[in-house]
Write an enzyme that holds these catalytic residues in place. Structure first.
Site, mmCIF file in Angstrom:
data_model
loop_
_atom_site.group_PDB
_atom_site.id
_atom_site.type_symbol
_atom_site.label_atom_id
_atom_site.label_comp_id
_atom_site.label_asym_id
_atom_site.label_seq_id
_atom_site.Cartn_x
_atom_site.Cartn_y
_atom_site.Cartn_z
ATOM 1 N N ASP A 9 33.401 -9.428 13.725
ATOM 2 C CA ASP A 9 34.730 -10.027 13.896
ATOM 3 C C ASP A 9 35.062 -9.922 15.384
ATOM 4 O OD1 ASP A 9 37.320 -11.065 13.248
ATOM 5 O OD2 ASP A 9 38.139 -9.050 13.310
ATOM 6 N N CYS A 72 35.383 -13.037 9.954
ATOM 7 C CA CYS A 72 36.407 -13.572 10.850
ATOM 8 C C CYS A 72 36.744 -14.986 10.397
ATOM 9 C CB CYS A 72 35.846 -13.591 12.278
ATOM 10 S SG CYS A 72 36.956 -14.345 13.491
ATOM 11 N N CYS A 184 43.097 -14.887 7.808
ATOM 12 C CA CYS A 184 42.544 -14.173 8.958
ATOM 13 C C CYS A 184 42.280 -12.757 8.447
ATOM 14 C CB CYS A 184 43.563 -14.167 10.088
ATOM 15 S SG CYS A 184 43.237 -12.965 11.392
ATOM 16 N N HIS A 186 42.344 -9.980 9.793
ATOM 17 C CA HIS A 186 43.282 -8.926 10.220
ATOM 18 C C HIS A 186 44.459 -8.796 9.244
ATOM 19 C CE1 HIS A 186 41.302 -9.165 14.149
ATOM 20 N NE2 HIS A 186 42.051 -8.165 14.593
HETATM 21 N N1 DGL Z 1 40.041 -11.511 12.296
HETATM 22 C C1 DGL Z 1 40.005 -12.770 13.014
HETATM 23 C C2 DGL Z 1 40.153 -13.921 12.045
HETATM 24 O O1 DGL Z 1 39.912 -13.724 10.874
HETATM 25 C C3 DGL Z 1 40.983 -12.727 14.142
HETATM 26 C C4 DGL Z 1 40.786 -13.850 15.102
HETATM 27 C C5 DGL Z 1 41.308 -13.607 16.489
HETATM 28 O O2 DGL Z 1 40.694 -12.811 17.186
HETATM 29 O O3 DGL Z 1 42.283 -14.266 16.868
HETATM 30 O O4 DGL Z 1 40.471 -15.026 12.388
#
Ligand code: DGL
Length: 261
Positions: A9, A72, A184, A186
């Site tokens: 990620d 990600c 996402c 996160h």
């Molecule tokens: N965890 C990433 C996602 O699923 C974050 C992306 C980012 O770095 O903006 O999109």
């Protein structure tokens, strides 16, 4: 036979996927890469996301992984075909599993999607949801500030997180959605904040949906169940989240690396 799985990620969000993979597949060794030096990816151009993703996969292949999980949403939605054309190992992304799960769960036929700006711009969730069910109504909202909040260890019950998430989720007011894809990786860290703001809405965690779908690919995997962690820049918040998710781990064993090694 799969023995070693690479998971990556832009930062710590992929840990929410790793946790689900580890729960479902205790045997294979896993190598996690968080590109903490360059997070966030979600505001970058498709070309830059492709380049970062290629470098992340090359790093994992140098560590002899025999499959890659793109943990990600941004890379999965922008770069999955690009990566699959370039590399021979099986590469799995998070979009289709989450869309399949949401399409199966919704009763109103209205599904919300939240993600980074690049993910929403790509339209990947919308296309995948419509492949599942043509009649779905899809309402998408980019939430660019959430990744920086999570990476800076702002807790889900912090009033700042509440204000920002509240502003984003107001896009769904009166839209009859009963299912929301946290598009996402996160975002599951903020699950409690979303649940508070959208009571009664089912939240789809992309890591959980993917781990379920990967049964046929990974359930026969061998290995010793080890997990190695790499980041491209030291991050106290990353270390803290690993500690919560992997209490056995000595946090000093998180290795800081460049991607050219
Ligand atoms: N965890 C990433 C996602 O699923 C974050 C992306 C980012 O770095 O903006 O999109």
């Amino acid at each position: 036979m799969i023995e070693r799985i690479g998971v990556f990620d832009s930062g710590m969000g992929g840990l929410t996927v790793l946790r689900q993979l580890r729960a479902a597949f205790p045997r294979p060794d896993m190598v996690y890469l968080g590109d903490t030096a360059r997070v966030p990816y979600g505001g970058r151009s498709p070309e830059t996301i492709n380049r970062y993703a290629r470098e992340d996969v090359e790093f994992l292949l140098h560590r002899r992984v025999d499959a890659v999980v793109v943990a990600c949403g941004t890379v999965s939605s922008n770069s999955l075909d690009y990566l699959r054309q370039r590399f021979d190992v099986p590469i799995f992304g998070v979009i289709d599993s989450a869309a399949r799960r949401a399409a199966a769960l919704t009763k109103t036929g209205s599904v919300g999607v939240i993600g980074t700006a690049a993910t929403i711009r790509s339209g990947a969730f919308e296309r995948s949801l419509r492949r599942e069910r043509e009649d779905l109504q899809v309402i998408s909202r980019a939430c660019p500030l959430i990744v920086p909040l999570v990476e800076n260890a702002v807790a889900p019950d912090d009033p700042v997180a509440g204000i920002i998430c509240g502003r984003y989720l107001s896009a769904f007011a009166g839209k009859d959605i009963d299912t929301l894809i946290m598009g996402c990786t996160h975002y599951p860290v903020y699950r409690a904040a979303f649940a508070r703001l959208l009571p009664g809405v089912t939240l789809v965690d992309p890591g959980e949906a993917l781990a379920q779908d990967l049964g046929p690919a990974f359930s026969g995997a061998a290995g010793e169940g080890r997990t190695e962690y790499f980041v491209t820049e030291h991050s106290a918040a990353f270390t803290e989240l690993v500690r919560v998710m992997d209490p056995e781990l000595d946090a000093d064993s998180i290795q800081v690396t460049g991607l050219d090694t």
